[in-house]
Design a protein around this motif. Structure first.
Motif, PDB file in Angstrom:
ATOM      1  N   GLY A 179       0.784  -1.218   0.000  1.00 47.92           N
ATOM      2  CA  GLY A 179       0.000   0.000   0.000  1.00 47.92           C
ATOM      3  C   GLY A 179       0.819   1.273   0.000  1.00 47.92           C
ATOM      4  O   GLY A 179       0.278   2.364  -0.178  1.00 47.92           O
ATOM      5  N   GLY A 180       2.129   1.149   0.200  1.00 50.54           N
ATOM      6  CA  GLY A 180       2.991   2.316   0.262  1.00 50.54           C
ATOM      7  C   GLY A 180       3.319   2.866  -1.117  1.00 50.54           C
ATOM      8  O   GLY A 180       3.195   2.180  -2.128  1.00 50.54           O
ATOM      9  N   VAL A 181       3.748   4.135  -1.130  1.00 53.91           N
ATOM     10  CA  VAL A 181       4.120   4.811  -2.369  1.00 53.91           C
ATOM     11  C   VAL A 181       5.477   5.469  -2.167  1.00 53.91           C
ATOM     12  O   VAL A 181       5.696   6.156  -1.164  1.00 53.91           O
ATOM     13  CB  VAL A 181       3.085   5.889  -2.762  1.00 53.91           C
ATOM     14  CG1 VAL A 181       3.528   6.619  -4.026  1.00 53.91           C
ATOM     15  CG2 VAL A 181       1.705   5.269  -2.955  1.00 53.91           C
ATOM     16  N   MET A 182       6.397   5.249  -3.097  1.00 53.58           N
ATOM     17  CA  MET A 182       7.676   5.949  -3.099  1.00 53.58           C
ATOM     18  C   MET A 182       7.750   6.783  -4.373  1.00 53.58           C
ATOM     19  O   MET A 182       7.690   6.255  -5.481  1.00 53.58           O
ATOM     20  CB  MET A 182       8.857   4.972  -3.034  1.00 53.58           C
ATOM     21  CG  MET A 182      10.225   5.663  -3.059  1.00 53.58           C
ATOM     22  SD  MET A 182      11.620   4.512  -2.877  1.00 53.58           S
ATOM     23  CE  MET A 182      11.514   4.119  -1.123  1.00 53.58           C
ATOM     24  N   LEU A 183       7.862   8.091  -4.200  1.00 55.09           N
ATOM     25  CA  LEU A 183       7.995   9.014  -5.322  1.00 55.09           C
ATOM     26  C   LEU A 183       9.468   9.322  -5.536  1.00 55.09           C
ATOM     27  O   LEU A 183      10.146   9.777  -4.616  1.00 55.09           O
ATOM     28  CB  LEU A 183       7.228  10.314  -5.054  1.00 55.09           C
ATOM     29  CG  LEU A 183       5.734  10.192  -4.730  1.00 55.09           C
ATOM     30  CD1 LEU A 183       5.143  11.577  -4.476  1.00 55.09           C
ATOM     31  CD2 LEU A 183       4.984   9.497  -5.857  1.00 55.09           C
TER      32      LEU A 183
END
Length: 465
Positions: A220-224
């Motif tokens: 569910g995590g997001v890394m930009l």
């Protein structure tokens, strides 16, 4: 002693099991086998055979060396190969350990000696070229500086090699249950297998572990990732990140700043066999043939798609989506970028989302010099998602394929241009500060010395011929 060790091993096993898909970060201490070297070594040899890593062995010395293998199979970006030197060591008469030295070579001779003191780069100007026109790497503000710990502290020189703690623990987790006489021991880590896949590899070579990456990853995590377009190294960083995350048990979706009109072509290519007809279908889109290729349509990006296709073909749960809306401008474009990324994240909450863009879109701070109310994509996402990490790009000096405004001709000038940065070694790493900087970045991802990647269409369907 053995019963105590077995309890410890079972505790480790249950920690992994309770974590579900969450993988352990590589420990920052050595793996010690509760068995004499003579008992441990045959299981080590069996492990490398099962992993299809052919080797030669120095008889009676407890040293083996694997054959050269192309790093991250199918890579056509910069020609990296590696081999492992595995050294069995006697800790005590009843315990032992392994040293695994990863030896790497490359045709472009970009490798340097590892283990150098971290020397953070200087800040690049996001809103105008520096006086000499050379882009600058990101700065780690002085008050945020802290020396990376853990794996980074375990460098050992061996010609062009470094000690690979990640591989040492991978071998340990494969060998230790056998030594504990557990006949059907469950593996410590399960790969994220695609739903339609019948099988997935037990061992996949993903390149040297990216320091600090896995501790930031959860479903569910997001890394930009805010990048400088047009390098070979950022696509390689993304491909290795995806490989290392998916083989530790978490499915991954990669978001690329390509026009949404390319979604069907990209998806078709990932599900294809990568034959000439598949490459033609991918590359015939106007995006790849733009008269002003800004680096997003580089050979390295095309080859990254090939690497992700190969991971998926092996049965690993990897997907790609595109989210750019080039017909829009200003705030409308940022809102559209964020909405597209958000729709993918919310639709698949069990996946980890790795989203790469130009380094203005990924900022989480409000405002630009010409518009104080401007909200970049990163800020919009940050207000709607709980787990968002945004990283600026740091790199050593080199070159990149860049499109810059030509003040004389009043048009874009695209080509290979020099970049300035600082040498922080040859290891990829992720480093977070204690607090976000003025642009809203929480840290940096470092990719080493950068080298330009030309437009894919100039190289023949993105493949070196």
């Amino acid at each position: 002693m053995r019963s105590t060790w077995l309890v410890g091993w079972m505790a480790l096993f249950f920690v992994v099991g309770c974590a579900g898909h969450r993988s352990l970060e590589t420990p920052d201490h050595e793996a010690i086998y509760d068995a004499p070297l003579e008992e441990m070594w045959p299981s080590v040899r069996e492990y490398f055979k099962a992993a299809n890593l052919s080797y030669r062995e120095d008889k009676d010395s407890r040293v083996l060396e694997t054959e050269w293998k192309e790093e991250f199979g199918g890579s056509k970006i910069s020609g990296y190969w590696h081999r492992y030197m595995v050294i069995g060591k006697r800790e005590t008469p009843t315990t032992s350990k392994l040293w695994v030295i990863r030896i790497t070579k490359t045709v472009n001779k970009a490798l340097i000696q590892p283990g150098r003191q971290i020397d953070w780069g200087v800040r690049r100007d996001l809103f105008g070229p520096p006086p000499d026109g050379i882009p600058l790497s990101a700065e780690d503000d002085e008050d945020r500086l802290s020396f990376p710990r853990g794996e980074n502290a375990f460098y050992v020189d061996s010609a062009q090699g470094t000690r690979d703690m990640n591989m040492e623990w991978k071998v340990f987790r494969g060998v230790a249950p056998r030594l504990a006489k557990k006949q059907e021991a469950a593996p410590a880590q399960q790969v994220a297998r695609a739903p339609e896949a019948k099988d997935a590899p037990a061992f996949t070579e993903c390149g040297q572990a990216i320091i600090g990456l896995k501790k930031q990853v959860q479903p569910g995590g997001v890394m930009l990732l805010g990048e400088l377009h047009g390098t070979q190294e950022v696509p390689r960083f993304i491909a290795q990140s995806v490989c290392q995350i998916v083989t530790s048990g978490i499915p991954v979706s990669v978001g690329l700043e390509l026009p949404v009109e390319n979604e069907e072509r990209v998806e078709h290519f990932l599900q294809s066999h990568g034959e000439d007809a598949d490459w033609l279908k991918l590359m015939e889109a106007p995006f790849w043939r733009s008269p002003y290729p800004d680096g997003r349509s580089s050979e390295a990006v095309a080859n990254m798609l090939e690497q992700l296709r190969q991971l998926r073909a092996q049965g690993l749960d990897v997907s790609v989506f595109v989210y750019d809306h080039p017909k829009l401008t200003g705030q409308k474009r940022e809102d559209a970028l964020a909405a597209t990324v958000l729709s993918h994240v919310k639709a698949e909450p069990a996946r980890y989302h790795l989203v790469v863009s130009g380094n203005i879109h990924s900022r989480t701070a409000r405002g630009l010099p010409w518009d104080k109310d401007y909200q970049p994509m990163g800020r919009v996402l940050k207000t709607q998602l709980k787990d968002v990490v945004t990283l600026d790009m740091a790199y050593d000096s080199g070159s990149a394929w860049i499109c810059a405004a030509d003040p004389v001709g009043n048009k874009l000038d695209c080509g290979v241009k020099a970049t300035k940065g600082h040498d922080n070694g040859d290891r990829f790493f992720v480093h977070l500060w204690d607090s976000a900087n003025a642009e809203g970045y929480q840290g940096v991802f470092y990719v080493g010395r950068v080298s330009a990647s030309e437009p894919a269409i100039q190289k023949g369907l993105g493949r070196v011929r």
